[in-house]
Design an enzyme around this catalytic site. Structure first.
Site, PDB file in Angstrom:
ATOM      1  N   ARG A 177     -10.454   1.383  10.469  1.00 28.30           N
ATOM      2  CA  ARG A 177      -9.149   1.891  10.054  1.00 28.30           C
ATOM      3  C   ARG A 177      -8.816   3.202  10.730  1.00 28.30           C
ATOM      4  O   ARG A 177      -7.749   3.759  10.499  1.00 28.30           O
ATOM      5  CB  ARG A 177      -9.228   2.173   8.549  1.00 28.30           C
ATOM      6  CG  ARG A 177      -8.340   1.291   7.716  1.00 28.30           C
ATOM      7  CD  ARG A 177      -8.703   1.646   6.316  1.00 28.30           C
ATOM      8  NE  ARG A 177      -7.661   1.394   5.405  1.00 28.30           N
ATOM      9  CZ  ARG A 177      -7.643   0.325   4.594  1.00 28.30           C
ATOM     10  NH1 ARG A 177      -8.576  -0.581   4.659  1.00 28.30           N
ATOM     11  NH2 ARG A 177      -6.684   0.182   3.735  1.00 28.30           N
ATOM     12  N   ARG A 188      -0.232   5.173   1.011  1.00 31.35           N
ATOM     13  CA  ARG A 188      -1.114   4.299   1.809  1.00 31.35           C
ATOM     14  C   ARG A 188      -0.397   3.823   3.071  1.00 31.35           C
ATOM     15  O   ARG A 188      -1.004   3.699   4.131  1.00 31.35           O
ATOM     16  CB  ARG A 188      -1.574   3.102   0.954  1.00 31.35           C
ATOM     17  CG  ARG A 188      -2.612   3.513  -0.087  1.00 31.35           C
ATOM     18  CD  ARG A 188      -2.762   2.505  -1.198  1.00 31.35           C
ATOM     19  NE  ARG A 188      -3.205   1.218  -0.751  1.00 31.35           N
ATOM     20  CZ  ARG A 188      -3.035   0.086  -1.453  1.00 31.35           C
ATOM     21  NH1 ARG A 188      -2.435   0.122  -2.627  1.00 31.35           N
ATOM     22  NH2 ARG A 188      -3.486  -1.040  -0.991  1.00 31.35           N
ATOM     23  N   LYS A 209      -3.932  -9.390   4.601  1.00 32.78           N
ATOM     24  CA  LYS A 209      -5.267  -9.510   5.211  1.00 32.78           C
ATOM     25  C   LYS A 209      -6.227 -10.247   4.280  1.00 32.78           C
ATOM     26  O   LYS A 209      -6.916 -11.180   4.686  1.00 32.78           O
ATOM     27  CB  LYS A 209      -5.832  -8.119   5.562  1.00 32.78           C
ATOM     28  CG  LYS A 209      -4.941  -7.306   6.480  1.00 32.78           C
ATOM     29  CD  LYS A 209      -5.518  -5.942   6.789  1.00 32.78           C
ATOM     30  CE  LYS A 209      -5.670  -5.009   5.605  1.00 32.78           C
ATOM     31  NZ  LYS A 209      -4.393  -4.556   4.999  1.00 32.78           N
ATOM     32  N   ARG A 215      -4.258  -3.497  -9.451  1.00 32.93           N
ATOM     33  CA  ARG A 215      -5.058  -2.406  -8.891  1.00 32.93           C
ATOM     34  C   ARG A 215      -4.420  -1.066  -9.196  1.00 32.93           C
ATOM     35  O   ARG A 215      -3.198  -0.921  -9.142  1.00 32.93           O
ATOM     36  CB  ARG A 215      -5.195  -2.588  -7.377  1.00 32.93           C
ATOM     37  CG  ARG A 215      -6.490  -3.248  -6.983  1.00 32.93           C
ATOM     38  CD  ARG A 215      -6.529  -3.667  -5.545  1.00 32.93           C
ATOM     39  NE  ARG A 215      -6.202  -2.626  -4.579  1.00 32.93           N
ATOM     40  CZ  ARG A 215      -6.265  -2.802  -3.259  1.00 32.93           C
ATOM     41  NH1 ARG A 215      -6.652  -3.979  -2.778  1.00 32.93           N
ATOM     42  NH2 ARG A 215      -5.953  -1.836  -2.430  1.00 32.93           N
ATOM     43  N   ARG A 270       1.429  -7.863  -7.056  1.00 34.58           N
ATOM     44  CA  ARG A 270       0.069  -8.336  -6.756  1.00 34.58           C
ATOM     45  C   ARG A 270      -0.831  -8.265  -7.985  1.00 34.58           C
ATOM     46  O   ARG A 270      -0.789  -7.323  -8.759  1.00 34.58           O
ATOM     47  CB  ARG A 270      -0.561  -7.482  -5.651  1.00 34.58           C
ATOM     48  CG  ARG A 270      -2.038  -7.846  -5.473  1.00 34.58           C
ATOM     49  CD  ARG A 270      -2.583  -7.430  -4.171  1.00 34.58           C
ATOM     50  NE  ARG A 270      -2.688  -5.993  -3.999  1.00 34.58           N
ATOM     51  CZ  ARG A 270      -3.247  -5.448  -2.943  1.00 34.58           C
ATOM     52  NH1 ARG A 270      -3.748  -6.209  -1.980  1.00 34.58           N
ATOM     53  NH2 ARG A 270      -3.308  -4.141  -2.833  1.00 34.58           N
TER      54      ARG A 270
HETATM   55  P1  AP5 Z   1      -3.085  -9.053   0.258  1.00 36.22           P
HETATM   56  O1  AP5 Z   1      -3.594 -10.233   1.015  1.00 36.22           O
HETATM   57  O2  AP5 Z   1      -3.819  -8.627  -0.963  1.00 36.22           O
HETATM   58  O3  AP5 Z   1      -2.900  -7.819   1.272  1.00 36.22           O
HETATM   59  P2  AP5 Z   1      -3.960  -6.917   2.044  1.00 36.22           P
HETATM   60  O4  AP5 Z   1      -3.442  -6.775   3.438  1.00 36.22           O
HETATM   61  O5  AP5 Z   1      -5.336  -7.439   1.881  1.00 36.22           O
HETATM   62  O6  AP5 Z   1      -3.716  -5.567   1.252  1.00 36.22           O
HETATM   63  P3  AP5 Z   1      -4.724  -4.501   0.623  1.00 36.22           P
HETATM   64  O7  AP5 Z   1      -3.890  -3.634  -0.299  1.00 36.22           O
HETATM   65  O8  AP5 Z   1      -5.929  -5.113   0.016  1.00 36.22           O
HETATM   66  O9  AP5 Z   1      -5.057  -3.710   1.855  1.00 36.22           O
HETATM   67  P4  AP5 Z   1      -5.434  -2.260   1.944  1.00 36.22           P
HETATM   68  O10 AP5 Z   1      -5.760  -2.257   3.365  1.00 36.22           O
HETATM   69  O11 AP5 Z   1      -4.521  -1.206   1.538  1.00 36.22           O
HETATM   70  O12 AP5 Z   1      -6.516  -2.106   0.788  1.00 36.22           O
HETATM   71  P5  AP5 Z   1      -8.079  -1.986   0.847  1.00 36.22           P
HETATM   72  O13 AP5 Z   1      -8.595  -2.637  -0.356  1.00 36.22           O
HETATM   73  O14 AP5 Z   1      -8.594  -2.402   2.179  1.00 36.22           O
HETATM   74  O15 AP5 Z   1      -1.547  -9.318  -0.092  1.00 36.22           O
HETATM   75  C1  AP5 Z   1      -0.795  -8.368  -0.832  1.00 36.22           C
HETATM   76  C2  AP5 Z   1       0.144  -9.101  -1.805  1.00 36.22           C
HETATM   77  O16 AP5 Z   1       1.120  -9.838  -1.053  1.00 36.22           O
HETATM   78  C3  AP5 Z   1      -0.575 -10.141  -2.695  1.00 36.22           C
HETATM   79  O17 AP5 Z   1       0.042 -10.151  -3.944  1.00 36.22           O
HETATM   80  C4  AP5 Z   1      -0.356 -11.478  -1.963  1.00 36.22           C
HETATM   81  O18 AP5 Z   1      -0.368 -12.583  -2.842  1.00 36.22           O
HETATM   82  C5  AP5 Z   1       1.025 -11.261  -1.354  1.00 36.22           C
HETATM   83  N1  AP5 Z   1       1.207 -11.957  -0.087  1.00 36.22           N
HETATM   84  C6  AP5 Z   1       0.287 -12.168   0.909  1.00 36.22           C
HETATM   85  N2  AP5 Z   1       0.838 -12.835   1.935  1.00 36.22           N
HETATM   86  C7  AP5 Z   1       2.149 -13.049   1.586  1.00 36.22           C
HETATM   87  C8  AP5 Z   1       3.253 -13.670   2.234  1.00 36.22           C
HETATM   88  N3  AP5 Z   1       3.131 -14.224   3.441  1.00 36.22           N
HETATM   89  N4  AP5 Z   1       4.457 -13.684   1.595  1.00 36.22           N
HETATM   90  C9  AP5 Z   1       4.593 -13.128   0.355  1.00 36.22           C
HETATM   91  N5  AP5 Z   1       3.573 -12.532  -0.311  1.00 36.22           N
HETATM   92  C10 AP5 Z   1       2.379 -12.477   0.300  1.00 36.22           C
HETATM   93  O19 AP5 Z   1      -8.285  -0.415   0.762  1.00 36.22           O
HETATM   94  C11 AP5 Z   1      -8.049   0.320  -0.412  1.00 36.22           C
HETATM   95  C12 AP5 Z   1      -8.501   1.759  -0.235  1.00 36.22           C
HETATM   96  O20 AP5 Z   1      -9.921   1.799   0.081  1.00 36.22           O
HETATM   97  C13 AP5 Z   1      -7.853   2.521   0.926  1.00 36.22           C
HETATM   98  O21 AP5 Z   1      -6.604   3.082   0.541  1.00 36.22           O
HETATM   99  C14 AP5 Z   1      -8.919   3.589   1.225  1.00 36.22           C
HETATM  100  O22 AP5 Z   1      -8.881   4.617   0.290  1.00 36.22           O
HETATM  101  C15 AP5 Z   1     -10.220   2.823   1.028  1.00 36.22           C
HETATM  102  N6  AP5 Z   1     -10.730   2.187   2.268  1.00 36.22           N
HETATM  103  C16 AP5 Z   1     -10.908   0.841   2.466  1.00 36.22           C
HETATM  104  N7  AP5 Z   1     -11.385   0.611   3.707  1.00 36.22           N
HETATM  105  C17 AP5 Z   1     -11.503   1.819   4.301  1.00 36.22           C
HETATM  106  C18 AP5 Z   1     -11.928   2.233   5.599  1.00 36.22           C
HETATM  107  N8  AP5 Z   1     -12.318   1.362   6.535  1.00 36.22           N
HETATM  108  N9  AP5 Z   1     -11.930   3.573   5.878  1.00 36.22           N
HETATM  109  C19 AP5 Z   1     -11.560   4.475   4.945  1.00 36.22           C
HETATM  110  N10 AP5 Z   1     -11.135   4.157   3.703  1.00 36.22           N
HETATM  111  C20 AP5 Z   1     -11.107   2.835   3.386  1.00 36.22           C
END
Ligand code: AP5
Length: 228
Positions: A88, A167, A13, A156, A123
């Site tokens: 979410r 997660r 994402k 991270r 990552r």
């Molecule tokens: P990346 O693009 O970083 O993936 P992402 O989908 O953005 O993953 P996140 O871990 O950031 O999502 P998340 O939803 O768990 O975390 P968030 O910060 O929102 O890609 C991942 C890796 O793969 C990278 O190394 C990239 O280079 C690689 N990659 C990408 N595309 C690729 C491909 N096609 N092929 C190969 N490699 C590839 O949330 C963190 C925490 O915050 C949650 O656990 C929760 O505690 C809290 N939180 C956040 N939002 C909320 C909410 N709305 N409600 C409640 N709690 C929340």
């Protein structure tokens, strides 16, 4: 244009949001980045959410809903935004709908659980901007440094295997129901409903980027054709 990105942690994402920012000149609203910034600043919000994030649980709905509602009021969101990581849960999606914040596209990036674990271990992120890299699949130009600022990249704290597994489980229990929520809204005939797009998320980041652009642009052209 208002876009919502849906998918497992690590589905790509954040990676795809960067392409969408460049293409459509709209900001990314990443609740994860906002919460990490609050933790880094040791703000009251940061201290309240730290425990949830460290164990891979979701932060309570009311906290993130308020955060997003405030963020959307900023002038840079006037022409649209990319929501990354929000909503979410069903209550978060309902809060958005009840607030009359209509979304044009829900883009689900679909990747299997096994692939996620492989991606997360490699990552590396630039905390200030949210730019993410992968040591194998998307390496930075200089190892360990952000391409734009040259600042150091970090791993991270919630990217360790146990937390990633939690997660993934949290996603299946609490976020996956949003797929049916948006699919059934999209097929209801409601003119306010977003257009739903499912993208298979394996392959190069550029290939996935192109599929997303094509889906957005073909649908936009169809709507504009119908309006003429
Ligand atoms: P990346 O693009 O970083 O993936 P992402 O989908 O953005 O993953 P996140 O871990 O950031 O999502 P998340 O939803 O768990 O975390 P968030 O910060 O929102 O890609 C991942 C890796 O793969 C990278 O190394 C990239 O280079 C690689 N990659 C990408 N595309 C690729 C491909 N096609 N092929 C190969 N490699 C590839 O949330 C963190 C925490 O915050 C949650 O656990 C929760 O505690 C809290 N939180 C956040 N939002 C909320 C909410 N709305 N409600 C409640 N709690 C929340």
């Amino acid at each position: 244009m208002r876009i919502l990105l849906l998918g497992l942690p690590g589905a790509g994402k954040g990676t795809q949001a960067q392409f969408l920012i460049d293409r459509y000149r709209i900001p990314q609203i990443s609740t994860g980045d906002m919460l990490r910034a609050a933790m880094k600043a040791n703000s009251p919000l940061g201290n309240e959410v730290r425990g949830y994030m460290d164990r891979g649980a979701l932060v309570p709905d009311h906290l993130v809903i308020e955060l997003v509602k405030e963020r959307i009021k900023a002038p840079d969101c006037k022409t649209g935004f990319i929501m990354d990581g929000f909503p979410r849960t069903l209550p978060q999606a309902e809060a958005l709908r009840q607030a009359g914040i209509d979304i044009n596209f829900v883009i689900e990036i679909e990747v299997g659980d096994g692939e996620i674990l492989r991606r997360m271990s490699g990552r590396r992120v630039h905390l200030t901007s949210g730019r993410s890299y992968h040591i194998e699949f998307k390496p930075p130009r200089v190892p360990g440094k952000d391409d734009v600022t040259g600042e150091p990249l970090i791993q991270r704290s919630d990217d360790n295997e146990d937390t990633v597994k939690r997660r993934i489980q949290t996603y299946h229990e609490q976020t996956k129901p949003l797929i049916n929520y948006y699919l059934s809204w999209a097929s209801s005939g409601d003119p306010r409903a977003p257009h739903y797009v499912n993208i298979y998320g394996r392959g190069s980041v550029e290939h996935i980027r192109d599929k997303i652009f094509a889906a957005i642009e073909s649908h936009t052209a169809r709507i504009q054709g119908n309006e003429k």
